[in-house]
Design an enzyme around this catalytic site. Structure first.
Site, PDB file in Angstrom:
ATOM      1  N   ARG A  29       0.774  -1.237   0.068  1.00 15.33           N
ATOM      2  CA  ARG A  29      -0.041  -0.037   0.151  1.00 15.33           C
ATOM      3  C   ARG A  29       0.941   1.249   0.129  1.00 15.33           C
ATOM      4  O   ARG A  29       1.806   1.405   0.761  1.00 15.33           O
ATOM      5  CB  ARG A  29      -0.703   0.058   1.076  1.00 15.33           C
ATOM      6  CG  ARG A  29      -1.980  -0.962   1.054  1.00 15.33           C
ATOM      7  CD  ARG A  29      -3.004  -1.148   2.286  1.00 15.33           C
ATOM      8  NE  ARG A  29      -3.694  -2.284   2.279  1.00 15.33           N
ATOM      9  CZ  ARG A  29      -4.577  -2.822   1.317  1.00 15.33           C
ATOM     10  NH1 ARG A  29      -4.780  -1.772   0.362  1.00 15.33           N
ATOM     11  NH2 ARG A  29      -5.139  -3.872   1.443  1.00 15.33           N
ATOM     12  N   ASP A  30       0.457   2.299  -0.659  1.00 12.33           N
ATOM     13  CA  ASP A  30       1.168   3.617  -0.809  1.00 12.33           C
ATOM     14  C   ASP A  30       1.204   4.340   0.578  1.00 12.33           C
ATOM     15  O   ASP A  30      -0.064   4.036   1.203  1.00 12.33           O
ATOM     16  CB  ASP A  30       0.665   4.526  -1.968  1.00 12.33           C
ATOM     17  CG  ASP A  30       1.515   5.512  -2.318  1.00 12.33           C
ATOM     18  OD1 ASP A  30       2.043   5.578  -3.543  1.00 12.33           O
ATOM     19  OD2 ASP A  30       1.711   6.578  -1.435  1.00 12.33           O
ATOM     20  N   ILE A  31       2.116   4.704   0.995  1.00  6.82           N
ATOM     21  CA  ILE A  31       1.946   5.622   2.144  1.00  6.82           C
ATOM     22  C   ILE A  31       1.196   6.810   2.420  1.00  6.82           C
ATOM     23  O   ILE A  31       0.711   7.144   3.217  1.00  6.82           O
ATOM     24  CB  ILE A  31       3.378   5.874   2.909  1.00  6.82           C
ATOM     25  CG1 ILE A  31       3.538   6.123   4.356  1.00  6.82           C
ATOM     26  CG2 ILE A  31       4.025   7.171   1.934  1.00  6.82           C
ATOM     27  CD1 ILE A  31       4.919   6.135   4.728  1.00  6.82           C
ATOM     28  N   ASN A  87       5.168   6.684 -13.551  1.00  9.25           N
ATOM     29  CA  ASN A  87       5.840   7.860 -13.942  1.00  9.25           C
ATOM     30  C   ASN A  87       7.339   7.816 -14.011  1.00  9.25           C
ATOM     31  O   ASN A  87       7.921   7.197 -13.550  1.00  9.25           O
ATOM     32  CB  ASN A  87       5.516   8.879 -12.540  1.00  9.25           C
ATOM     33  CG  ASN A  87       4.083   8.887 -12.371  1.00  9.25           C
ATOM     34  OD1 ASN A  87       3.319   9.080 -13.177  1.00  9.25           O
ATOM     35  ND2 ASN A  87       3.900   9.019 -10.797  1.00  9.25           N
ATOM     36  N   VAL A  96      10.452   8.289  -6.676  1.00  9.03           N
ATOM     37  CA  VAL A  96      11.190   7.218  -6.204  1.00  9.03           C
ATOM     38  C   VAL A  96      11.686   6.501  -7.248  1.00  9.03           C
ATOM     39  O   VAL A  96      10.896   6.067  -8.151  1.00  9.03           O
ATOM     40  CB  VAL A  96      10.306   6.122  -5.383  1.00  9.03           C
ATOM     41  CG1 VAL A  96      10.955   4.966  -4.839  1.00  9.03           C
ATOM     42  CG2 VAL A  96       9.824   6.849  -4.133  1.00  9.03           C
ATOM     43  N   HIS A 100       7.659   1.441 -10.545  1.00 10.49           N
ATOM     44  CA  HIS A 100       6.684   1.193  -9.788  1.00 10.49           C
ATOM     45  C   HIS A 100       5.375   1.332 -10.484  1.00 10.49           C
ATOM     46  O   HIS A 100       5.277   2.224 -11.133  1.00 10.49           O
ATOM     47  CB  HIS A 100       6.628   1.927  -8.165  1.00 10.49           C
ATOM     48  CG  HIS A 100       6.770   3.231  -8.284  1.00 10.49           C
ATOM     49  ND1 HIS A 100       8.043   3.780  -8.256  1.00 10.49           N
ATOM     50  CD2 HIS A 100       5.907   4.293  -8.397  1.00 10.49           C
ATOM     51  CE1 HIS A 100       8.074   5.204  -8.276  1.00 10.49           C
ATOM     52  NE2 HIS A 100       6.752   5.384  -8.275  1.00 10.49           N
ATOM     53  N   HIS A 102       1.561   2.253 -10.163  1.00 12.97           N
ATOM     54  CA  HIS A 102       0.483   2.673  -9.234  1.00 12.97           C
ATOM     55  C   HIS A 102      -0.564   1.997  -9.629  1.00 12.97           C
ATOM     56  O   HIS A 102      -1.036   1.957 -10.839  1.00 12.97           O
ATOM     57  CB  HIS A 102       0.222   4.319  -9.171  1.00 12.97           C
ATOM     58  CG  HIS A 102       1.458   5.017  -8.843  1.00 12.97           C
ATOM     59  ND1 HIS A 102       1.260   5.575  -7.517  1.00 12.97           N
ATOM     60  CD2 HIS A 102       2.595   5.358  -9.598  1.00 12.97           C
ATOM     61  CE1 HIS A 102       2.356   6.341  -7.396  1.00 12.97           C
ATOM     62  NE2 HIS A 102       3.178   6.232  -8.562  1.00 12.97           N
TER      63      HIS A 102
HETATM   64  P1  5GP Z   1       6.194   8.435  -7.919  1.00 14.19           P
HETATM   65  O1  5GP Z   1       5.772   9.748  -7.471  1.00 14.19           O
HETATM   66  O2  5GP Z   1       7.497   7.972  -7.756  1.00 14.19           O
HETATM   67  O3  5GP Z   1       5.379   7.956  -9.097  1.00 14.19           O
HETATM   68  O4  5GP Z   1       5.421   7.470  -6.747  1.00 14.19           O
HETATM   69  C1  5GP Z   1       6.031   7.285  -5.491  1.00 14.19           C
HETATM   70  C2  5GP Z   1       5.157   6.719  -4.537  1.00 14.19           C
HETATM   71  O5  5GP Z   1       5.883   6.259  -3.452  1.00 14.19           O
HETATM   72  C3  5GP Z   1       4.331   8.038  -3.814  1.00 14.19           C
HETATM   73  O6  5GP Z   1       3.042   7.638  -4.185  1.00 14.19           O
HETATM   74  C4  5GP Z   1       4.649   7.964  -2.374  1.00 14.19           C
HETATM   75  O7  5GP Z   1       3.470   8.043  -1.672  1.00 14.19           O
HETATM   76  C5  5GP Z   1       4.919   6.585  -2.288  1.00 14.19           C
HETATM   77  N1  5GP Z   1       5.887   6.448  -1.001  1.00 14.19           N
HETATM   78  C6  5GP Z   1       7.013   7.186  -1.049  1.00 14.19           C
HETATM   79  N2  5GP Z   1       7.621   6.812   0.365  1.00 14.19           N
HETATM   80  C7  5GP Z   1       7.050   5.567   0.673  1.00 14.19           C
HETATM   81  C8  5GP Z   1       7.208   4.890   1.896  1.00 14.19           C
HETATM   82  O8  5GP Z   1       8.109   4.910   2.713  1.00 14.19           O
HETATM   83  N3  5GP Z   1       6.270   3.797   1.929  1.00 14.19           N
HETATM   84  C9  5GP Z   1       5.117   3.698   1.138  1.00 14.19           C
HETATM   85  N4  5GP Z   1       4.408   2.667   1.224  1.00 14.19           N
HETATM   86  N5  5GP Z   1       5.064   4.384  -0.215  1.00 14.19           N
HETATM   87  C10 5GP Z   1       5.822   5.569  -0.328  1.00 14.19           C
END
Ligand code: 5GP
Ligand code: ZN
Length: 114
Positions: A29-31, A87, A96, A100, A102
């Site tokens: 799950r996303d944080i 992304n 990140v 990944h 979503h």
């Molecule tokens: P991006 O912006 O790279 O497409 O998505 C990165 C995602 O990682 C974001 O939706 C963010 O909320 C999630 N995220 C960042 N740090 C953590 C974490 O420590 N744990 C979890 N579960 N999700 C994280």
């Protein structure tokens, strides 16, 4: 030891809220959920961005989508629907740098995305 946040989840250094795992893929799950159901599906191999994909990663990407299909079924959203997003780099909104997928569900999605 890897400095990558998602590699730390794969190694167990950080414990994610796991929803799916197999030999090649982990999902949790996303944080900071952007929908009632927001899961991130990652490959266990570290790949920084979509630009770093090679031809031999094609089956791995397929496995990520097959994981989404399974997660959607288990979450009961397969029929109501969901969105998948990857992304890439700054303009794509990547924060990140371990690829990944979503998976968002549980509300109406807007188009085009912001
Ligand atoms: P991006 O912006 O790279 O497409 O998505 C990165 C995602 O990682 C974001 O939706 C963010 O909320 C999630 N995220 C960042 N740090 C953590 C974490 O420590 N744990 C979890 N579960 N999700 C994280
Ligand atoms: Zn990584």
């Amino acid at each position: 030891m890897s400095e990558c946040l998602f590699c730390k989840m794969i190694s167990g250094e950080i414990a994610p809220d796991k929803v799916y795992e197999d030999d090649d893929v982990l999902a949790f799950r996303d944080i900071s959920p952007q929908a009632p159901h927001h899961v991130l599906v990652i490959p266990k191999e570290h790949i920084s961005t979509l630009n770093d994909l090679d031809a031999w990663h094609a089956p791995l990407l397929g496995k990520m989508y097959l994981a989404v299909k399974e997660i959607a079924k288990q979450a009961g959203v397969a029929e109501s629907g969901y969105r998948t997003v990857m992304n890439c780099n700054q303009d794509g909104g990547q924060t990140v740098y371990h690829i990944h997928l979503h998976m968002l569900a549980g509300r109406d999605m807007q188009w085009p995305p912001g």
